[in-house]
Design a protein around this motif. Structure first.
Motif, PDB file in Angstrom:
ATOM      1  N   ALA A  96     -30.962  10.875   0.550  1.00 13.87           N
ATOM      2  CA  ALA A  96     -31.030   9.572   1.219  1.00 13.87           C
ATOM      3  C   ALA A  96     -32.267   8.785   0.797  1.00 13.87           C
ATOM      4  O   ALA A  96     -32.228   7.548   0.723  1.00 13.87           O
ATOM      5  CB  ALA A  96     -31.024   9.759   2.729  1.00 13.87           C
ATOM      6  N   ILE A  97     -33.370   9.474   0.512  1.00 13.67           N
ATOM      7  CA  ILE A  97     -34.586   8.791   0.045  1.00 13.67           C
ATOM      8  C   ILE A  97     -34.302   8.045  -1.254  1.00 13.67           C
ATOM      9  O   ILE A  97     -34.735   6.899  -1.448  1.00 13.67           O
ATOM     10  CB  ILE A  97     -35.743   9.792  -0.123  1.00 13.67           C
ATOM     11  N   LYS A  98     -33.552   8.665  -2.144  1.00 12.51           N
ATOM     12  CA  LYS A  98     -33.188   8.009  -3.411  1.00 12.51           C
ATOM     13  C   LYS A  98     -32.344   6.768  -3.147  1.00 12.51           C
ATOM     14  O   LYS A  98     -32.510   5.735  -3.804  1.00 12.51           O
ATOM     15  CB  LYS A  98     -32.432   8.984  -4.306  1.00 12.51           C
ATOM     16  N   GLU A  99     -31.438   6.871  -2.172  1.00 16.04           N
ATOM     17  CA  GLU A  99     -30.610   5.717  -1.810  1.00 16.04           C
ATOM     18  C   GLU A  99     -31.464   4.608  -1.208  1.00 16.04           C
ATOM     19  O   GLU A  99     -31.284   3.428  -1.520  1.00 16.04           O
ATOM     20  CB  GLU A  99     -29.536   6.135  -0.795  1.00 16.04           C
ATOM     21  N   ALA A 100     -32.406   4.989  -0.361  1.00 17.82           N
ATOM     22  CA  ALA A 100     -33.250   4.000   0.311  1.00 17.82           C
ATOM     23  C   ALA A 100     -34.127   3.246  -0.683  1.00 17.82           C
ATOM     24  O   ALA A 100     -34.330   2.034  -0.547  1.00 17.82           O
ATOM     25  CB  ALA A 100     -34.107   4.677   1.371  1.00 17.82           C
ATOM     26  N   GLU A 101     -34.636   3.956  -1.668  1.00 19.14           N
ATOM     27  CA  GLU A 101     -35.529   3.321  -2.643  1.00 19.14           C
ATOM     28  C   GLU A 101     -34.819   2.243  -3.448  1.00 19.14           C
ATOM     29  O   GLU A 101     -35.453   1.323  -3.977  1.00 19.14           O
ATOM     30  CB  GLU A 101     -36.126   4.379  -3.569  1.00 19.14           C
ATOM     31  N   LYS A 102     -33.501   2.341  -3.560  1.00 20.09           N
ATOM     32  CA  LYS A 102     -32.729   1.324  -4.290  1.00 20.09           C
ATOM     33  C   LYS A 102     -32.647   0.000  -3.530  1.00 20.09           C
ATOM     34  O   LYS A 102     -32.316  -1.024  -4.118  1.00 20.09           O
ATOM     35  CB  LYS A 102     -31.301   1.835  -4.543  1.00 20.09           C
ATOM     36  N   SER A 126     -39.812  -3.756   8.292  1.00 17.03           N
ATOM     37  CA  SER A 126     -40.329  -2.673   9.145  1.00 17.03           C
ATOM     38  C   SER A 126     -39.285  -1.589   9.362  1.00 17.03           C
ATOM     39  O   SER A 126     -39.618  -0.400   9.452  1.00 17.03           O
ATOM     40  CB  SER A 126     -40.793  -3.232  10.493  1.00 17.03           C
ATOM     41  N   TYR A 127     -37.991  -1.980   9.434  1.00 15.08           N
ATOM     42  CA  TYR A 127     -36.931  -0.993   9.644  1.00 15.08           C
ATOM     43  C   TYR A 127     -36.836  -0.046   8.444  1.00 15.08           C
ATOM     44  O   TYR A 127     -36.569   1.148   8.593  1.00 15.08           O
ATOM     45  CB  TYR A 127     -35.587  -1.675   9.855  1.00 15.08           C
ATOM     46  N   TYR A 128     -37.048  -0.601   7.255  1.00 17.80           N
ATOM     47  CA  TYR A 128     -37.010   0.225   6.040  1.00 17.80           C
ATOM     48  C   TYR A 128     -38.103   1.303   6.099  1.00 17.80           C
ATOM     49  O   TYR A 128     -37.832   2.483   5.847  1.00 17.80           O
ATOM     50  CB  TYR A 128     -37.210  -0.655   4.805  1.00 17.80           C
ATOM     51  N   HIS A 129     -39.305   0.900   6.446  1.00 15.99           N
ATOM     52  CA  HIS A 129     -40.402   1.881   6.486  1.00 15.99           C
ATOM     53  C   HIS A 129     -40.217   2.857   7.648  1.00 15.99           C
ATOM     54  O   HIS A 129     -40.596   4.025   7.545  1.00 15.99           O
ATOM     55  CB  HIS A 129     -41.746   1.158   6.575  1.00 15.99           C
ATOM     56  N   GLY A 130     -39.625   2.394   8.747  1.00 15.20           N
ATOM     57  CA  GLY A 130     -39.309   3.321   9.833  1.00 15.20           C
ATOM     58  C   GLY A 130     -38.311   4.369   9.383  1.00 15.20           C
ATOM     59  O   GLY A 130     -38.442   5.557   9.722  1.00 15.20           O
ATOM     60  N   LEU A 131     -37.308   3.934   8.622  1.00  9.96           N
ATOM     61  CA  LEU A 131     -36.324   4.877   8.080  1.00  9.96           C
ATOM     62  C   LEU A 131     -36.988   5.854   7.115  1.00  9.96           C
ATOM     63  O   LEU A 131     -36.751   7.070   7.187  1.00  9.96           O
ATOM     64  CB  LEU A 131     -35.212   4.114   7.362  1.00  9.96           C
ATOM     65  N   MET A 132     -37.831   5.346   6.214  1.00  8.39           N
ATOM     66  CA  MET A 132     -38.490   6.218   5.246  1.00  8.39           C
ATOM     67  C   MET A 132     -39.414   7.211   5.944  1.00  8.39           C
ATOM     68  O   MET A 132     -39.516   8.378   5.538  1.00  8.39           O
ATOM     69  CB  MET A 132     -39.272   5.377   4.234  1.00  8.39           C
ATOM     70  N   GLN A 182     -17.641   0.104   3.556  1.00 12.23           N
ATOM     71  CA  GLN A 182     -16.703  -1.023   3.607  1.00 12.23           C
ATOM     72  C   GLN A 182     -17.394  -2.287   4.115  1.00 12.23           C
ATOM     73  O   GLN A 182     -17.150  -3.391   3.608  1.00 12.23           O
ATOM     74  CB  GLN A 182     -15.524  -0.675   4.509  1.00 12.23           C
ATOM     75  N   LEU A 183     -18.249  -2.134   5.109  1.00 14.91           N
ATOM     76  CA  LEU A 183     -18.933  -3.287   5.694  1.00 14.91           C
ATOM     77  C   LEU A 183     -19.831  -3.967   4.669  1.00 14.91           C
ATOM     78  O   LEU A 183     -19.865  -5.206   4.573  1.00 14.91           O
ATOM     79  CB  LEU A 183     -19.758  -2.840   6.909  1.00 14.91           C
ATOM     80  N   LEU A 184     -20.568  -3.183   3.880  1.00 20.14           N
ATOM     81  CA  LEU A 184     -21.472  -3.753   2.889  1.00 20.14           C
ATOM     82  C   LEU A 184     -20.715  -4.461   1.770  1.00 20.14           C
ATOM     83  O   LEU A 184     -21.208  -5.433   1.197  1.00 20.14           O
ATOM     84  CB  LEU A 184     -22.385  -2.671   2.319  1.00 20.14           C
ATOM     85  N   ILE A 185     -19.522  -3.975   1.463  1.00 17.60           N
ATOM     86  CA  ILE A 185     -18.687  -4.664   0.473  1.00 17.60           C
ATOM     87  C   ILE A 185     -18.216  -6.003   1.020  1.00 17.60           C
ATOM     88  O   ILE A 185     -18.215  -7.022   0.319  1.00 17.60           O
ATOM     89  CB  ILE A 185     -17.471  -3.787   0.082  1.00 17.60           C
ATOM     90  N   MET A 186     -17.858  -6.014   2.278  1.00 19.10           N
ATOM     91  CA  MET A 186     -17.353  -7.238   2.899  1.00 19.10           C
ATOM     92  C   MET A 186     -18.476  -8.241   3.159  1.00 19.10           C
ATOM     93  O   MET A 186     -18.313  -9.445   2.943  1.00 19.10           O
ATOM     94  CB  MET A 186     -16.641  -6.898   4.217  1.00 19.10           C
ATOM     95  N   GLU A 187     -19.638  -7.743   3.640  1.00 15.80           N
ATOM     96  CA  GLU A 187     -20.763  -8.647   3.950  1.00 15.80           C
ATOM     97  C   GLU A 187     -22.060  -7.852   3.929  1.00 15.80           C
ATOM     98  O   GLU A 187     -22.323  -7.062   4.823  1.00 15.80           O
ATOM     99  CB  GLU A 187     -20.555  -9.304   5.315  1.00 15.80           C
ATOM    100  N   TYR A 188     -22.882  -8.110   2.926  1.00 17.36           N
ATOM    101  CA  TYR A 188     -24.144  -7.373   2.812  1.00 17.36           C
ATOM    102  C   TYR A 188     -25.180  -7.921   3.782  1.00 17.36           C
ATOM    103  O   TYR A 188     -25.290  -9.132   3.990  1.00 17.36           O
ATOM    104  CB  TYR A 188     -24.702  -7.463   1.394  1.00 17.36           C
ATOM    105  N   SER A 189     -25.942  -7.018   4.383  1.00 17.59           N
ATOM    106  CA  SER A 189     -27.131  -7.397   5.144  1.00 17.59           C
ATOM    107  C   SER A 189     -28.127  -6.251   5.040  1.00 17.59           C
ATOM    108  O   SER A 189     -27.725  -5.079   4.963  1.00 17.59           O
ATOM    109  CB  SER A 189     -26.794  -7.677   6.614  1.00 17.59           C
ATOM    110  N   PRO A 190     -29.426  -6.554   5.036  1.00 21.36           N
ATOM    111  CA  PRO A 190     -30.434  -5.490   4.937  1.00 21.36           C
ATOM    112  C   PRO A 190     -30.329  -4.471   6.067  1.00 21.36           C
ATOM    113  O   PRO A 190     -30.492  -3.268   5.836  1.00 21.36           O
ATOM    114  CB  PRO A 190     -31.751  -6.263   5.002  1.00 21.36           C
ATOM    115  N   VAL A 191     -30.055  -4.943   7.297  1.00 18.29           N
ATOM    116  CA  VAL A 191     -29.961  -4.026   8.430  1.00 18.29           C
ATOM    117  C   VAL A 191     -28.801  -3.053   8.235  1.00 18.29           C
ATOM    118  O   VAL A 191     -28.938  -1.844   8.469  1.00 18.29           O
ATOM    119  CB  VAL A 191     -29.805  -4.803   9.749  1.00 18.29           C
TER     120      VAL A 191
END
Length: 414
Positions: A352-358, A365-371, A325-334
């Protein structure tokens, strides 16, 4: 008698963060915006005087009262010796008064009213929103130009120019520190809340190189939001939602670092260190946030933060839906990255890896930390590669320590 230099050097920055903005707001209330530079100078000189005097004579029993007494005297001295103030400001305040008659009161009511007025007048729509936020962070919160640049991930010179333009625009507009109308408050409230939330986030997850958490900034953000919540014109649902969010997040501050100041990730935190008082306060303000049908991004983020303070194992589907719901209302990378973490908790790392790659956030840096986290236990080589990229991208020393530890743990698993 001289005092401990370390004690003074520790106390002064703490008091500066607490009192500088209050002092500036009250002095600007008396002087007017066109002389805010004078108000800021008097406030700065007060803290310089405190540093010098306390090192020689010791810290007074009531440091805040000492600071306000010095600021009051400096303001009076300035009025007495400056002909411009004698002829212009004195008459604007009260024609019958002389410079020595003006009492620069610093009681709680005047401080609160001055700061509340300053919040909304600084956030004037004559300036673009980023400039309003920079100006508010500097004047209301005592941020240095370097700290603002860190918060915006921007260059210091860029922030300097933005601040100069914003101040010039307000002078041209004839800025006055006065009580605003309900309409003016309504049109400026969103920027005010964004500014306060940015302040809180800089404390909760500092972008500075050395510090991971700055509790003083979190406390200042909560204090400013309480000013809004305690005023009839600004005590509205999204203000209470933001206050609830900050209470929930603050409740876990003590669990986010160990005794050495090293970061502890959420899944490794000691739940017994979570603060039940702040959680209960969060519940109180969250309940107040639902007096009507309004749902803002702060409501959704507060709900996510609430679930993070629970120990129940079935919270992740709830958190995932809230992030959707939050991403629909206001997208942010974080938010997108955090949503992917919640997705992993529900559907597993492989999905989740497939979702992250999108997300296409390869410079984050947060993206690579998540991956790195998602690949751990599946492919150590890829996990290490992502942690190494995160290590190269982050500026935070604490984050660097976390990523270095993760790499070492994975390397030892071969």
């Amino acid at each position: 008698m001289a005092t401990d230099e370390n004690a003074v050097n520790k106390l002064i920055p703490h008091l500066f963060r607490q009192e500088y903005a209050k002092m500036t707001a009250v002095l600007s209330r008396y002087f007017g915006w066109q002389y805010i530079d004078v108000a800021e100078d008097i406030a700065s000189e007060t803290f310089l005087k405190a540093t010098e005097y306390w090192l020689q004579h010791g810290i007074p029993a009531n440091p805040s009262a000492w600071l306000y007494a010095v600021a009051r005297n400096k303001a009076k001295d300035y009025l007495k010796r400056n002909q411009l103030f004698e002829t212009k400001i004195k008459d604007a305040i009260k024609p019958a008064e002389t410079a020595t008659d003006i009492e620069f009161e610093f009681n709680d009511a005047i401080i609160a009213d001055s700061q509340l007025s300053m919040i909304f007048v600084v956030c004037d729509p004559i300036n673009p929103a980023p400039a309003q936020i920079c100006l508010a962070l500097q004047i209301l919160c005592g941020f240095s130009v370097e700290e603002i640049a860190n918060a915006f991930l921007s260059q210091v010179e860029t922030i300097k120019k933005r601040l100069l333009r914003a101040r010039a625009n307000l002078r041209t507009e004839g800025f006055q520190l006065r009580t605003l109308s309900h309409t003016e408050i309504s049109t400026r409230l969103d920027v005010v809340l964004k500014t306060i939330y940015l302040l809180f986030n800089e404390g909760y997850f500092s972008q500075g190189e050395k510090e991971f958490i700055r509790k003083d900034l979190c406390s200042e953000a909560i204090r400013l939001t309480l000013l809004l919540a305690e005023n009839n014109l600004t005590n509205i649902p999204r203000v209470n939602a933001l206050l609830a969010l900050m209470c929930y997040q603050s409740s876990r501050l003590n669990a986010r670092t160990n005794d050495a100041g090293e970061a502890i990730l959420y899944e490794d935190q000691d739940r017994d260190l979570w603060d039940p008082f702040l959680i209960e306060k969060g519940n109180y303000y969250f309940w107040k946030a639902f007096v009507n049908q309004e749902v803002s991004t702060y409501h959704l983020e507060a709900a996510i933060a609430y679930w993070h303070t629970t120990r129940t194992g079935d919270k992740w589907p709830q958190i995932l839906q809230l992030y959707n719901q939050l991403l629909i209302m206001e997208y942010s990378p974080v938010s997108a990255i955090n949503r992917t973490f919640a997705f992993a908790m529900v559907y597993g790392n492989e999905q989740a890896i497939k979702e992250a790659e999108k997300l296409d956030l390869r410079e984050n840096s947060y993206y690579h930390g998540l991956m790195g986290f998602l690949y751990s236990g599946m492919d150590s080589t890829l996990a290490i590669a992502h942690y190494q990229q995160a290590l190269a991208l982050t500026r935070s020393l604490v984050e660097k320590q976390v990523f270095t530890q993760k790499i070492a743990q994975l390397a030892n698993s071969f």
